[in-house]
Design a protein around this motif. Structure first.
Motif, mmCIF file in Angstrom:
data_model
loop_
_atom_site.group_PDB
_atom_site.id
_atom_site.type_symbol
_atom_site.label_atom_id
_atom_site.label_comp_id
_atom_site.label_asym_id
_atom_site.label_seq_id
_atom_site.Cartn_x
_atom_site.Cartn_y
_atom_site.Cartn_z
ATOM 1 N N PHE A 402 0.994 -1.201 -0.052
ATOM 2 C CA PHE A 402 -0.060 -0.111 0.274
ATOM 3 C C PHE A 402 0.798 1.156 0.188
ATOM 4 O O PHE A 402 1.825 1.700 0.179
ATOM 5 N N ALA A 403 0.133 2.724 -0.428
ATOM 6 C CA ALA A 403 1.032 3.650 -0.490
ATOM 7 C C ALA A 403 -0.782 4.153 -0.064
ATOM 8 O O ALA A 403 -1.346 4.326 -1.009
ATOM 9 N N LEU A 434 -3.197 -2.935 -2.609
ATOM 10 C CA LEU A 434 -3.318 -3.789 -3.694
ATOM 11 C C LEU A 434 -2.363 -5.570 -3.061
ATOM 12 O O LEU A 434 -1.805 -5.585 -1.519
ATOM 13 N N ALA A 435 -3.228 -6.392 -3.662
ATOM 14 C CA ALA A 435 -2.619 -7.710 -3.089
ATOM 15 C C ALA A 435 -1.114 -7.956 -3.741
ATOM 16 O O ALA A 435 -1.651 -7.959 -4.804
ATOM 17 N N LEU A 436 -1.134 -9.038 -3.412
ATOM 18 C CA LEU A 436 0.570 -9.578 -4.057
ATOM 19 C C LEU A 436 -0.345 -10.489 -5.172
ATOM 20 O O LEU A 436 -0.900 -11.297 -5.540
ATOM 21 N N GLN A 437 0.591 -9.597 -6.535
ATOM 22 C CA GLN A 437 0.165 -10.319 -7.441
ATOM 23 C C GLN A 437 0.895 -12.221 -8.497
ATOM 24 O O GLN A 437 1.984 -11.863 -7.372
ATOM 25 N N ASN A 445 10.076 -11.693 -7.709
ATOM 26 C CA ASN A 445 9.610 -10.676 -8.978
ATOM 27 C C ASN A 445 7.154 -10.817 -8.198
ATOM 28 O O ASN A 445 7.236 -9.346 -9.306
ATOM 29 N N SER A 446 6.668 -11.205 -7.917
ATOM 30 C CA SER A 446 5.588 -11.119 -7.136
ATOM 31 C C SER A 446 5.271 -10.066 -6.625
ATOM 32 O O SER A 446 4.509 -8.219 -6.761
ATOM 33 N N VAL A 447 6.032 -9.367 -6.435
ATOM 34 C CA VAL A 447 6.327 -8.083 -5.149
ATOM 35 C C VAL A 447 6.944 -6.854 -6.496
ATOM 36 O O VAL A 447 5.712 -6.232 -6.259
ATOM 37 N N THR A 448 7.560 -7.188 -7.179
ATOM 38 C CA THR A 448 8.172 -5.779 -7.711
ATOM 39 C C THR A 448 7.166 -5.589 -9.191
ATOM 40 O O THR A 448 6.689 -4.612 -9.425
ATOM 41 N N SER A 449 6.222 -6.366 -9.555
ATOM 42 C CA SER A 449 5.277 -6.130 -10.410
ATOM 43 C C SER A 449 3.803 -5.387 -9.558
ATOM 44 O O SER A 449 2.491 -4.281 -9.761
ATOM 45 N N ILE A 451 4.387 -3.458 -7.011
ATOM 46 C CA ILE A 451 4.621 -2.265 -6.712
ATOM 47 C C ILE A 451 4.221 -1.337 -7.861
ATOM 48 O O ILE A 451 4.419 -0.261 -7.849
ATOM 49 N N ALA A 452 4.797 -1.705 -8.896
ATOM 50 C CA ALA A 452 5.144 -1.261 -10.134
ATOM 51 C C ALA A 452 3.987 -0.386 -10.437
ATOM 52 O O ALA A 452 2.959 0.311 -11.063
ATOM 53 N N LYS A 453 2.399 -1.818 -10.173
ATOM 54 C CA LYS A 453 0.790 -1.255 -10.335
ATOM 55 C C LYS A 453 -0.018 -0.551 -9.604
ATOM 56 O O LYS A 453 -0.620 0.121 -9.528
#
Length: 788
Positions: A402-403, A434-437, A445-449, A451-453
């Motif tokens: 979250f932010a 957001l929930a983790l993708q 990779n899930s965390v990075t994607s 955060i980008a979202k």
């Protein structure tokens, strides 16, 4: 005959009453002379300290007077490092005074002594062959707090209210240890029990170790369940400059239970038991000039938690980190630097990264009771609690990333001024949760994607206007919010939203934040005269005056002046005697009350001329109570820190009433909280009840019971807290004269027990009669159907 006439004129003059204004002018002149002499003496002492600050001295001993329950070894560890015998060189006078002041401040911060640690300085016995002319002995006079303290009360904060009881055992083993046992029940937290043992390490108030045990049951309606917690933790806290650190280990058994009938599959999947074993590090730095209404400075905080990984075990594993920062700047106006207008802003962000349990290789999905929630009156305004982020049916299931951010523009309240804790605010805030993708590859990779979202599209936004009141214990906000951007499934809150708490999105306050506190060593410098004796009398007297000046120069409190209130030693900042006499004040107050009652009678007679007399009297009571609660007691709640010098009508009336209870001039926490609730809750409701009586509305009796019960409860607590302090602590707040104690303190408050009690009985009888009649009608109708 001439002599007799002259004597008669003298006796007549002596028997003549003196104009009260003349007496007040004389008292005022005496106070001005005393203050001028005090200022002159202070200036002289300041001159002396500047010329003697480099005088070499050696501290031969430090003794604490009055610490009967404190271990000697505990005090020795505190003071031994500053004794001259343990140092290679002598101190200068300025250094010795600074070290002694820091030692006194440390004693105060252990919270086992009352405020006002007094310091005395003396020369060693001249017959002691080991003493030298530069030796000084330092004496610290303290008064220990009671070793047992019991407290009950109510709390409002972070979107819930609760009642609590607390038992505190101080200085258990003589080393500033404490044991605190707390029990509470609230609107969201159904029950909560905690026990905390806390002790300083190495006699340092800035390094503390604590052990906690806890058990709680909390309703989480936004996710259709109740969470039960049982466990304990061990914590160590320390200071590093202006920063504060805390490292804690927590072991907790958690249970998600009491699911609602319509609970979503996500909540049902996480229902049941789990065990969390985690290590947490918290760091924060507070540089704002006010915790609730800052106009300058900044605040930063980070929280990092590692659970279940490696040797920690448990059945949940994750890395959870949260970062928060906020700041404030003053907005000057042309020609007015200190306008009272300020701009505040804050940012928060968090990440929950799943990890393998123990030494495993497969990360475990996060659970609902570990994820972040976003939204609410003290979080992202304009949204319901948990209103942002992923949802499953009716439930907010939280997110892993979250932010959020907020910007507030605060203005002084019109016709009140910038020195009061009232502000108007215009705000805009927003955030994404957001929930983790779920992606192919590693968790990183899930965390990075994910955060980008966060940066895709606009965040969920809301804006609004509101009123802010910075109470000493919490910040109150009443806002009108308008959601501007919502995503599918998110729940906004359009309209009024009320929040009470210490943790707002752009404003964070921690119970361990150090506030500016001043150790008071004395009111005047004359108590430290004739300290030395010997051949060098003049030089040593200058030294004594220099020490007194250094101590007094550290005081930051407003000028404390003489006053007629009890207890005699109570300190009232910037006190000024009333300008109006008592008859004039009482006449003015009676005139205002008569005007209110007459206006109420005219309005009621016009709206409902056939209303019974008893109902009219009840309306008068609620109108008068509403005016006194909202305007008179509300005045105190807003201006409680400024009562001493007030000379307007309400200010002088409060100072007159305070002769029966000086707590109103010292911002006593209980009195302040009680009067704030009375003013801004019972006050408006009194006017509403008066309107309901006038229109014969059926809601009149339930509200009448609620408000009258609240008035009775407040008065009982008001009497009880004063009696507790009188009989348990030996503190008396009222002057002993009949007028102040029996008329002001007892009688004027007893009206709000006697009359509300009568109204409660009346309303209960009315409601009982209504149900009795309804039951009779129902029985008659049932009998008639059977007869057919």
């Amino acid at each position: 005959m001439a002599y007799q006439d002259s004597d008669g004129e003298v006796f007549a003059a002596l028997n003549r009453d003196i104009d009260p204004k003349v007496l007040e002018e004389r008292e005022k002149a005496v106070q001005e002379r005393v203050q001028a002499q005090y200022a002159k003496a202070q200036q002289r002492l300041q001159d002396l300290i500047s010329s003697n600050s480099t005088l070499p001295v050696t501290i031969s001993s430090i003794r604490v007077i009055g610490a009967t329950n404190t271990r000697k070894s505990f005090l020795d560890r505190l003071f031994a490092p500053i004794l001259s015998a343990n140092n290679d060189r002598p101190y200068t006078l300025q250094e010795a005074l600074q070290l002694a002041g820091k030692s006194a401040d440390k004693l105060r911060r252990f919270d086992i002594y009352h405020e006002g640690v007094s310091m005395f300085i003396d020369k060693p016995d001249s017959t002691d062959p080991l003493s030298t002319t530069s030796d000084i002995d330092i004496f610290l006079a303290v008064k220990e707090k009671g070793r047992i303290a019991l407290k009950t009360g109510t709390d409002l904060g972070n979107t819930e209210g609760s009642a609590y009881g607390n038992l505190l055992l101080r200085n258990i083993f003589g080393g500033a240890e404490s044991l605190s046992i707390n029990a509470s029940a609230g609107t969201r937290t159904r029950s909560s029990y905690t026990a905390t043992f806390d002790t300083p390490i190495l006699s340092d108030p800035d390094i503390r170790f604590s052990l906690d045990g806890f058990a709680s049951s909390t309703q989480k309606q936004w996710a259709s369940h109740e969470e039960v917690l049982k466990g304990g933790n061990a914590r160590i806290r320390w200071a590093e400059g202006q920063s504060r650190h805390e490292v804690a280990y927590t072991g907790a058994w958690r249970q998600i239970t009491a699911l609602a009938a319509n609970a979503s599959p996500s909540v049902r999947n996480d229902a049941g038991d789990s065990v969390k074993s985690s290590i947490t590090h918290t760091w924060f730095k507070e540089r704002r000039n006010h915790p609730f209404l800052p106009t300058s400075g900044y605040f930063m905080r980070t929280v990092s938690e590692l659970a279940g990984w490696g040797p920690l075990q448990g059945d949940v594993a994750f890395w959870k980190s949260e970062v928060e920062t906020s700041g404030a700047i003053a907005i000057p106006l042309p020609g007015k630097e200190d306008s009272g207008i300020s701009l505040t802003g804050g940012l928060r962000a968090g990440l929950l990264c799943p990890l393998p349990i123990g030494t495993g290789s497969e990360p475990q999905a996060s659970r609902i009771n570990d994820r972040f929630q976003l939204g609410g009156p003290t979080d992202v305004r304009g949204f319901k609690i948990g209103g942002l982020g992923p949802r499953d049916g009716p439930d907010s299931v939280g997110g892993d990333v979250f932010a959020a951010g907020s910007v507030n523009l605060l203005f002084p309240f019109p016709r009140v001024g910038k020195d009061t804790p009232l502000r108007l605010q215009v705000f805009a805030n927003g955030g994404r949760l957001l929930a983790l993708q779920q992606t192919k590859g590693s968790t990183s990779n899930s965390v990075t994607s994910t955060i980008a979202k966060l940066a895709e599209g606009l965040p969920s936004l809301a804006a609004g206007v509101g009123i802010v009141y910075a109470h000493p214990a919490a910040r109150f906000e009443l806002n009108f919010s308008l959601p501007l951007v919502l995503r599918r499934g998110e729940e906004g809150r359009k309209g009024l939203q009320f929040g009470v708490g210490i943790n707002f999105l752009n404003l964070w306050a921690n119970g361990n934040v150090l506030v500016v506190l001043t150790t008071i060593f004395g009111k005047y410098s004359t108590w430290i005269c004739q300290i030395f004796d010997g051949n060098e009398e003049r030089e040593e007297r200058n030294t004594a005056a220099t020490m007194a000046s250094a101590i007094i120069s550290n005081l930051t409190n407003p000028l404390i002046t003489d006053h007629p209130y009890y207890p005699i030693e109570v300190e009232i900042a910037s006190y000024l005697a009333n300008e109006w006499s008592v008859p004039v004040l009482l006449a003015a107050f009676s005139g205002v009350c008569a005007t209110v009652l007459l206006t109420a009678q005219i309005v009621v007679d016009k709206l409902h001329p056939n209303l019974r007399t008893v109902e009219k009297v009840t309306i008068w009571w609620f109108i008068l109570s509403g005016c006194i609660h909202l305007f008179f007691e509300g005045y105190f709640s807003v201006n409680h820190t400024l009562m001493g010098p007030k000379q307007d009508l309400f200010g002088q009336l409060w100072k007159e009433y305070s002769l029966s209870d000086s707590r109103y001039l010292t911002s006593d926490p209980f009195v302040l909280c009680m009067e704030t609730i009375t003013a801004f809750l019972w006050g408006p409701l009194c006017f509403i009840i008066a309107g309901l009586i006038t229109t014969s509305h059926p809601l009149r009796h339930p509200l009448q019971i609620i408000v009258s019960t609240g008035q009775i409860y407040g008065c009982i607590l008001y009497y009880a807290t004063s009696m507790f302090d009188h009989y348990y602590k030996g503190v008396v707040y009222s002057r002993p004269e009949f007028l102040y104690f029996w008329c002001y303190y007892f009688l004027m408050n007893f009206f709000w027990i006697m009359i509300p009690s009568t109204l409660v009985v009346s309303s209960v009888n009315q409601i009982a009669n209504a149900f009795r009649s309804l039951d009779a009608i129902s029985a008659k109708a049932t009998k008639g159907k059977k007869g057919q």
